[in-house]
Scaffold this motif. Structure first.
Motif, mmCIF file in Angstrom:
data_model
loop_
_atom_site.group_PDB
_atom_site.id
_atom_site.type_symbol
_atom_site.label_atom_id
_atom_site.label_comp_id
_atom_site.label_asym_id
_atom_site.label_seq_id
_atom_site.Cartn_x
_atom_site.Cartn_y
_atom_site.Cartn_z
ATOM 1 N N UNK A 17 -4.530 -3.459 0.730
ATOM 2 C CA UNK A 17 -4.230 -2.700 -0.479
ATOM 3 C C UNK A 17 -3.700 -1.300 -0.195
ATOM 4 N N UNK A 18 -3.684 -0.887 1.067
ATOM 5 C CA UNK A 18 -3.375 0.503 1.421
ATOM 6 C C UNK A 18 -2.008 0.970 0.928
ATOM 7 N N UNK A 19 -0.963 0.159 1.100
ATOM 8 C CA UNK A 19 0.375 0.590 0.671
ATOM 9 C C UNK A 19 0.446 0.795 -0.841
ATOM 10 N N UNK A 20 -0.161 -0.126 -1.584
ATOM 11 C CA UNK A 20 -0.158 0.011 -3.036
ATOM 12 C C UNK A 20 -0.929 1.252 -3.476
ATOM 13 N N UNK A 21 -2.114 1.442 -2.926
ATOM 14 C CA UNK A 21 -2.916 2.586 -3.360
ATOM 15 C C UNK A 21 -2.237 3.903 -2.988
ATOM 16 N N UNK A 22 -1.595 3.958 -1.845
ATOM 17 C CA UNK A 22 -0.884 5.186 -1.461
ATOM 18 C C UNK A 22 0.292 5.443 -2.400
ATOM 19 N N UNK A 23 1.020 4.406 -2.740
ATOM 20 C CA UNK A 23 2.144 4.537 -3.670
ATOM 21 C C UNK A 23 1.665 5.020 -5.035
ATOM 22 N N UNK A 24 0.529 4.510 -5.485
ATOM 23 C CA UNK A 24 -0.030 4.938 -6.770
ATOM 24 C C UNK A 24 -0.504 6.384 -6.718
ATOM 25 N N UNK A 25 -1.097 6.797 -5.602
ATOM 26 C CA UNK A 25 -1.493 8.206 -5.429
ATOM 27 C C UNK A 25 -0.264 9.108 -5.468
ATOM 28 N N UNK A 26 0.792 8.683 -4.739
ATOM 29 C CA UNK A 26 2.026 9.461 -4.706
ATOM 30 C C UNK A 26 2.664 9.579 -6.091
ATOM 31 N N UNK A 27 2.441 8.579 -6.950
ATOM 32 C CA UNK A 27 2.992 8.593 -8.307
ATOM 33 C C UNK A 27 2.176 9.487 -9.241
ATOM 34 N N UNK A 28 1.032 9.975 -8.763
ATOM 35 C CA UNK A 28 0.230 10.894 -9.566
ATOM 36 C C UNK A 28 -0.989 10.281 -10.224
ATOM 37 N N UNK A 29 -1.356 9.074 -9.833
ATOM 38 C CA UNK A 29 -2.531 8.437 -10.427
ATOM 39 C C UNK A 29 -3.797 9.175 -10.002
ATOM 40 N N UNK A 30 -4.602 9.524 -10.989
ATOM 41 C CA UNK A 30 -5.837 10.250 -10.727
ATOM 42 C C UNK A 30 -6.970 9.295 -10.375
ATOM 43 N N UNK A 31 -6.953 8.123 -10.998
ATOM 44 C CA UNK A 31 -7.982 7.106 -10.758
ATOM 45 C C UNK A 31 -7.268 5.800 -10.440
ATOM 46 N N UNK A 32 -7.682 5.152 -9.348
ATOM 47 C CA UNK A 32 -7.060 3.890 -8.936
ATOM 48 C C UNK A 32 -8.155 2.841 -8.806
ATOM 49 N N UNK A 33 -7.939 1.720 -9.461
ATOM 50 C CA UNK A 33 -8.834 0.569 -9.336
ATOM 51 C C UNK A 33 -8.066 -0.494 -8.560
ATOM 52 N N UNK A 34 -8.733 -1.152 -7.627
ATOM 53 C CA UNK A 34 -8.066 -2.144 -6.780
ATOM 54 C C UNK A 34 -8.971 -3.349 -6.597
ATOM 55 N N UNK A 35 -8.327 -4.513 -6.421
ATOM 56 C CA UNK A 35 -9.111 -5.721 -6.187
ATOM 57 C C UNK A 35 -8.297 -6.764 -5.442
ATOM 58 N N UNK A 36 -9.033 -7.674 -4.834
ATOM 59 C CA UNK A 36 -8.430 -8.806 -4.135
ATOM 60 C C UNK A 36 -8.753 -10.045 -4.944
ATOM 61 N N UNK A 37 -7.755 -10.501 -5.709
ATOM 62 C CA UNK A 37 -7.942 -11.643 -6.607
ATOM 63 C C UNK A 37 -6.588 -12.230 -6.950
#
Length: 187
Positions: A17-37
């Motif tokens: 999930x690292x690439x997605x979460x980093x991209x979301x952080x870079x986009x300005x997301x303050x809170x990120x929820x992630x899952x493997x499903x």
């Protein structure tokens, strides 16, 4: 105050999930929820449900790509409808999706159609592969989890009823009846 939330998803435990979460952080997301499903349906996707329940008017839900949110056009439409009812904007970092604009909405609809098309193609290829394996005699399906001989033995030798057999073997009563029927033994 409006908040920008991120949602990241991968289908299997061995994906990262690292690439997605980093991209979301870079986009300005303050809170990120992630899952493997699996993205095939919303069932079992607790992090997505948590976000959908928590989002407030004016908030933005951001994903990297629309297929991280949904794989079927019906699921995507349901999610977008729920977001619209709440006054929440949907954006994608890698696609020109922004539900505040007409062009963003149109692109979202097209992506949903293609995501579902891709899922259907994958399913067709899988079924073709299974059919070919069956034709070669190398695919036999899942191994039986019930031993019909044991069911028959318990019924005949130990005079147990279907409910007792089901309880003892940890199977359903219907499975007991099917196993007995396979032996020509009516229950």
């Amino acid at each position: 105050m409006a908040v920008m939330y991120g949602y990241a998803r991968v289908s299997t435990n061995d994906q990262d999930l690292a690439l997605q979460t980093q991209s979301l952080r870079d986009a300005g997301c303050e809170i990120i929820r992630a899952e493997k499903a699996s993205g095939a349906s919303r069932k079992g996707r607790s992090e997505l449900q948590l976000l959908l329940d928590f989002l407030r008017p004016g908030d933005t839900l951001t994903v990297t790509r629309i297929d991280r949110l949904a794989r079927s056009i019906k699921d995507l439409q349901d999610i977008v409808f729920a977001l619209n009812l709440k006054g929440v904007t949907l954006k994608a970092t890698e696609q020109p999706v922004d539900t505040r604009t007409a062009a963003g909405k149109a692109f979202l609809d097209m992506l949903g159609v293609f995501a579902e098309f891709e899922t259907n193609l994958r399913r067709e290829r899988q079924l073709e592969g299974i059919a070919a394996a069956k034709a070669r005699g190398v695919y036999r399906g899942r191994k039986p989890s019930i031993d019909p001989a044991e069911v028959h033995r318990l019924y005949v030798d130990e005079k147990m009823g279907a409910t007792a057999i089901a309880r003892k073997l940890g199977i359903g009563r219907a499975s007991v009846y099917r196993a007995l029927d396979a032996y020509g033994q009516p229950a």
